[in-house]
Design an enzyme around this catalytic site. Structure first.
Site, PDB file in Angstrom:
ATOM      1  CE  LYS A  69      36.207  -9.104  -2.500  1.00 16.72           C
ATOM      2  NZ  LYS A  69      36.840  -7.942  -1.821  1.00 16.72           N
TER       3      LYS A  69
ATOM      4  NE  ARG B 186      39.566 -15.834   1.567  1.00 21.20           N
ATOM      5  CZ  ARG B 186      38.863 -14.734   1.732  1.00 21.20           C
ATOM      6  NH1 ARG B 186      39.464 -13.563   1.707  1.00 21.20           N
ATOM      7  NH2 ARG B 186      37.573 -14.777   1.928  1.00 21.20           N
TER       8      ARG B 186
ATOM      9  NE  ARG C  26      33.272  -0.408   7.283  1.00 18.39           N
ATOM     10  CZ  ARG C  26      33.656  -1.404   6.486  1.00 18.39           C
ATOM     11  NH1 ARG C  26      33.055  -1.610   5.339  1.00 18.39           N
ATOM     12  NH2 ARG C  26      34.634  -2.211   6.847  1.00 18.39           N
TER      13      ARG C  26
ATOM     14  NE  ARG D 228      33.731  -3.368  11.674  1.00 18.04           N
ATOM     15  CZ  ARG D 228      33.366  -4.253  10.765  1.00 18.04           C
ATOM     16  NH1 ARG D 228      32.369  -5.089  11.005  1.00 18.04           N
ATOM     17  NH2 ARG D 228      33.973  -4.324   9.593  1.00 18.04           N
TER      18      ARG D 228
ATOM     19  NE  ARG E  44      40.262  -6.277   6.050  1.00 18.89           N
ATOM     20  CZ  ARG E  44      39.088  -5.648   5.993  1.00 18.89           C
ATOM     21  NH1 ARG E  44      38.858  -4.627   6.798  1.00 18.89           N
ATOM     22  NH2 ARG E  44      38.161  -6.042   5.145  1.00 18.89           N
TER      23      ARG E  44
END
Length: 214
Positions: free
Chosen positions: A13, A88, A127, A161, A172
């Site tokens: 996004k 949201r 990642r 992370r 999430r």
């Protein structure tokens, strides 16, 4: 043009918002940027937000809505804007509708970036970040370093992370499905939703989005 950008974590996004805003000559209004700006400038809303964040609590909708309203009322947003990260949830979407209606305005489109859940997990969990410089980002599949675990740029250690772990990513996604996804149905009822695939190269997704918005 007034656009809301929605999609799950890892849909790209932020990247797409920047390209689309530039192509459409409208400001990109990101919730994250709003929070950082208000907190760093010490605004009343920023102080309120920080007090909740410091206490480990969620920032109430009215504070987020206040920040968004203040930003959308600036001169550069009179010709339109692209909202990223707001609304949201449905209550924020309803508040945005009321806010726009009071100004005699409406949204033009809600762009829904669609990505399969397994692809989201693959994108985020793969990642790897350099410990020396967090701007050096690699991906175990899409952009791997020449030597595993070593940054190509500075030779620093690469690490994952905590919030990029598969367990955290799936949590999430649960939050997204529960809180944010319902706004797609809310806006679909208004005939505003345009859904596109967010798979492929960044430029391909941007071209797809521009074509859908036109």
């Amino acid at each position: 043009m007034r656009i809301v950008l929605v999609g799950p974590p890892g849909a790209g996004k932020g990247t797409q918002a920047a390209y689309l805003a530039e192509n459409l000559s409208i400001p990109h209004i990101s919730t994250g940027d709003l929070f950082r700006a208000n907190i760093s400038q010490g605004t009343d809303l920023g102080r309120q937000a920080k007090s909740y964040m410091d206490a480990g609590e969620l920032v109430p909708d009215e504070v987020t809505i206040g920040m968004a309203k203040d930003r959308m009322e600036r001169p550069d947003a009179t010709g339109g804007f692209l909202l990223d990260g707001f609304p949201r949830n449905v209550s924020q979407a309803e508040a945005l509708d009321a806010m726009l209606k009071s100004e005699g305005m409406t949204l033009d489109a809600v762009l829904d970036l669609e990505v399969p859940e397994d692809e989201v997990v693959k994108r985020i969990a793969g990642r790897r970040i350099c410990r020396n410089d967090s701007s050096h980002v690699f991906h175990v599949t899409y952009s791997p370093p020449a030597q595993e675990g070593v940054c190509d740029v500075c030779g620093g250690d690469l690490y994952q992370r905590d919030d990029d772990s598969e367990t955290t990513v799936r949590k999430r996604l649960e939050v997204y499905h529960t809180q944010t996804e319902p706004i797609i149905d809310y806006y679909r009822g208004q005939g505003l939703v345009v859904t596109i695939s967010a798979l492929g190269k960044v430029t391909e997704v941007t071209q797809r989005a521009m074509a859908a918005l036109q």
